[in-house]
Structure formats: structure tokens, C-alpha cells
Write an enzyme that holds these catalytic residues in place. Structure first.
Site, mmCIF file in Angstrom:
data_model
loop_
_atom_site.group_PDB
_atom_site.id
_atom_site.type_symbol
_atom_site.label_atom_id
_atom_site.label_comp_id
_atom_site.label_asym_id
_atom_site.label_seq_id
_atom_site.Cartn_x
_atom_site.Cartn_y
_atom_site.Cartn_z
ATOM 1 N N GLY A 1 9.795 78.784 98.347
ATOM 2 C CA GLY A 1 8.850 78.202 97.396
ATOM 3 C C GLY A 1 8.051 79.314 96.751
ATOM 4 O O GLY A 1 7.980 80.433 97.285
ATOM 5 N N GLN B 1 1.022 83.131 92.441
ATOM 6 C CA GLN B 1 1.529 84.267 93.222
ATOM 7 C C GLN B 1 2.126 85.355 92.332
ATOM 8 O O GLN B 1 2.284 86.492 92.779
ATOM 9 C CB GLN B 1 2.577 83.810 94.252
ATOM 10 C CG GLN B 1 1.974 82.944 95.364
ATOM 11 C CD GLN B 1 3.031 82.509 96.354
ATOM 12 O OE1 GLN B 1 3.734 81.537 96.117
ATOM 13 N NE2 GLN B 1 3.165 83.226 97.449
ATOM 14 N N CYS C 1 4.383 83.441 104.222
ATOM 15 C CA CYS C 1 3.993 83.406 102.811
ATOM 16 C C CYS C 1 4.353 84.743 102.176
ATOM 17 O O CYS C 1 4.077 85.790 102.755
ATOM 18 C CB CYS C 1 2.487 83.163 102.686
ATOM 19 S SG CYS C 1 1.925 83.058 100.980
ATOM 20 N N LEU C 2 4.967 84.682 101.000
ATOM 21 C CA LEU C 2 5.363 85.913 100.319
ATOM 22 C C LEU C 2 4.141 86.761 99.939
ATOM 23 O O LEU C 2 4.279 87.960 99.717
ATOM 24 C CB LEU C 2 6.197 85.588 99.079
ATOM 25 C CG LEU C 2 7.548 84.919 99.366
ATOM 26 C CD1 LEU C 2 8.196 84.435 98.078
ATOM 27 C CD2 LEU C 2 8.480 85.873 100.116
ATOM 28 N N HIS D 1 2.107 73.630 101.297
ATOM 29 C CA HIS D 1 1.795 75.069 101.275
ATOM 30 C C HIS D 1 1.600 75.542 99.827
ATOM 31 O O HIS D 1 0.661 76.275 99.525
ATOM 32 C CB HIS D 1 2.947 75.824 101.971
ATOM 33 C CG HIS D 1 2.882 77.319 101.916
ATOM 34 N ND1 HIS D 1 2.719 78.108 103.037
ATOM 35 C CD2 HIS D 1 2.997 78.187 100.880
ATOM 36 C CE1 HIS D 1 2.722 79.388 102.680
ATOM 37 N NE2 HIS D 1 2.889 79.460 101.366
ATOM 38 N N GLU D 2 2.495 75.088 98.932
ATOM 39 C CA GLU D 2 2.417 75.527 97.524
ATOM 40 C C GLU D 2 1.217 74.911 96.816
ATOM 41 O O GLU D 2 0.550 75.581 96.013
ATOM 42 C CB GLU D 2 3.712 75.181 96.772
ATOM 43 C CG GLU D 2 4.998 75.756 97.354
ATOM 44 C CD GLU D 2 4.952 77.244 97.641
ATOM 45 O OE1 GLU D 2 4.139 77.954 97.025
ATOM 46 O OE2 GLU D 2 5.716 77.707 98.504
ATOM 47 N N HIS E 1 -1.797 76.813 97.412
ATOM 48 C CA HIS E 1 -1.924 77.995 96.542
ATOM 49 C C HIS E 1 -2.618 77.629 95.228
ATOM 50 O O HIS E 1 -3.415 78.415 94.699
ATOM 51 C CB HIS E 1 -0.541 78.576 96.206
ATOM 52 C CG HIS E 1 0.012 79.513 97.236
ATOM 53 N ND1 HIS E 1 -0.604 80.679 97.606
ATOM 54 C CD2 HIS E 1 1.164 79.468 97.954
ATOM 55 C CE1 HIS E 1 0.143 81.314 98.516
ATOM 56 N NE2 HIS E 1 1.224 80.593 98.747
HETATM 57 O O1 GNR Z 1 9.375 81.462 101.742
HETATM 58 C C1 GNR Z 1 8.494 80.801 102.274
HETATM 59 N N1 GNR Z 1 8.738 80.235 103.474
HETATM 60 C C2 GNR Z 1 7.895 79.294 104.045
HETATM 61 C C3 GNR Z 1 8.089 78.999 105.387
HETATM 62 C C4 GNR Z 1 7.301 78.056 105.999
HETATM 63 C C5 GNR Z 1 6.323 77.415 105.297
HETATM 64 C C6 GNR Z 1 6.098 77.720 103.962
HETATM 65 C C7 GNR Z 1 6.889 78.647 103.344
HETATM 66 S S1 GNR Z 1 6.627 78.994 101.658
HETATM 67 C C8 GNR Z 1 7.168 80.671 101.639
HETATM 68 C C9 GNR Z 1 7.125 81.222 100.236
HETATM 69 C C10 GNR Z 1 5.684 81.229 99.750
HETATM 70 O O2 GNR Z 1 4.872 82.021 100.114
HETATM 71 N N2 GNR Z 1 5.335 80.254 98.947
HETATM 72 O O3 GNR Z 1 4.064 80.166 98.527
HETATM 73 NI NI NI Z 2 2.860 81.114 100.056
#
Ligand code: GNR
Ligand code: NI
Length: 178
Positions: A46, A51, A99-100, A141-142, A145
Site C-alpha cells: 500500500g 508518503q 511501513c515504507l 493503515h493508509e 497516513h
Molecule cells: O508494505 C506495507 N506492508 C504493510 C504490512 C502490514 C501492515 C501495513 C502495511 S502497509 C506497508 C506499506 C506502507 O507503508 N503503506 O503506507
Molecule cells: Ni505506511
């Protein structure tokens, strides 16, 4: 198409509240395709626009399994514009999140296991769906953000501070960009 640099903590842009997308114009379409290219290259499942430094309420998801030997992964790319959670289940489940924008750090976060969500797709059509499983984890999660919230904000102060320090150390050692 271009891979855009991904912002990492403690970049203050990651704490901005993203603003709604008011029209799906060519600039937004280019942003979406750049976000997919950036997410697949990372790789991640995601990515929120903020980001890559664009605080608009737009995110992309593809839960595609990592490539297995000799098997082409099937792409399942999804775009969520101006997403809203209309309701969520009371049942919280743990998932080991990463999270990236917080490189190489993982921690268990508790979130509702199902959400009822509404958003606009790439064509500007309203979509509404009951979402569960990994897609529900990733969507929440997104959407965090878009509100300037990171997964570490769901942890205890002690665990959050440990993660923040580890990322600072990685940066000092030159093991992550900037
Ligand atoms: O790549 C991602 N893996 C992930 C694993 C578990 C819960 C959420 C994520 S999202 C993350 C990519 C990211 O940082 N998206 O904002
Ligand atoms: Ni993230």
C-alpha cells in the site's frame, strides 16, 4: 511513469492532514501511476500520496503475494480516493505491521477486523464495500497516513520511542536515504 522518493520519519510532511482530491485530472492520474510504480518497486502492499510528499486524500493498494518461483504474481491494484470509514467492527485483531516510511521496523498493531468503507475509484465512481482481512488492515493503515497518523502511534510510548531511535540510528549509519 516515475518512481518517486518515499518520505521517512521524522519528515514533518508525514504529519500533515491530507486534503480531499477535488478533481481526478491528469495530474492526479500521473500521481496514481507513479504511486503504483513506487509501491511495486519498494516493494510494498500500500502507499498513501503523502508518503511521496503529496498530501492529498489518495492511496493505492495491491495485496499481491511476492513473486514465487516460476509463477507470475497476479496484480490486483486498487485506488481509493477520498476514502471514508463509515463503521468498523468492535472486534480488534493484531497484525505485525510495517511501513515504507519507517524502514525495517515491524510491530503488532490492534485494529478492527472489518470496516465498512466508501471512496471514489479512478473513474470518480463512488464505491462502498465491507472490507476484512489484510485489505482491512492495509486500508486502515493508509487512511491513518491521510490523517498524519503512523502505525507507531498505536504502540506504547516505550515501543514507539524504540522504533524512532532505531530509524535514527539507521540514518546515522547511512543505511537509509537522507
Ligand atoms: O508494505 C506495507 N506492508 C504493510 C504490512 C502490514 C501492515 C501495513 C502495511 S502497509 C506497508 C506499506 C506502507 O507503508 N503503506 O503506507
Ligand atoms: Ni505506511
Amino acid at each position: 511513469m516515475a518512481i518517486r522518493p518515499i518520505l521517512c520519519i521524522p519528515d514533518p510532511v508525514l504529519r500533515e492532514i491530507s486534503t480531499p482530491v477535488d478533481s481526478i485530472d491528469n495530474e492526479v492520474r500521473t500521481l496514481i501511476s507513479d504511486m503504483f510504480e513506487t509501491m511495486y518497486a519498494a516493494p510494498g502492499i500500500g502507499l498513501a500520496a503523502v508518503q511521496v510528499g503529496v498530501p492529498k486524500r489518495l492511496l493505492v493498494i495491491d495485496l499481491m503475494e511476492p513473486a514465487e518461483e516460476g509463477v507470475e504474481p497476479v496484480k490486483d491494484s486498487r485506488v481509493f480516493i477520498n476514502p471514508e470509514i463509515l463503521s468498523e467492527s468492535n472486534n480488534l485483531v493484531p497484525y505485525n505491521e510495517g511501513c515504507l516510511s519507517i524502514p525495517e521496523q515491524y510491530a503488532e498493531v490492534m485494529r478492527p477486523d472489518r470496516v465498512h468503507a466508501r471512496w471514489l475509484d479512478e473513474q470518480g465512481e463512488t464505491q462502498e464495500e465491507e472490507i476484512s482481512g489484510l485489505l482491512a488492515v492495509c486500508l486502515q493503515h493508509e487512511i491513518d497516513h491521510l490523517n498524519g497518523v503512523l502505525f507507531i502511534d498505536h504502540l506504547s510510548r516505550l515501543k514507539r520511542d524504540m522504533v524512532v531511535r532505531k530509524v535514527a540510528k539507521l540514518r546515522r549509519e547511512g543505511r537509509i536515504a537522507a
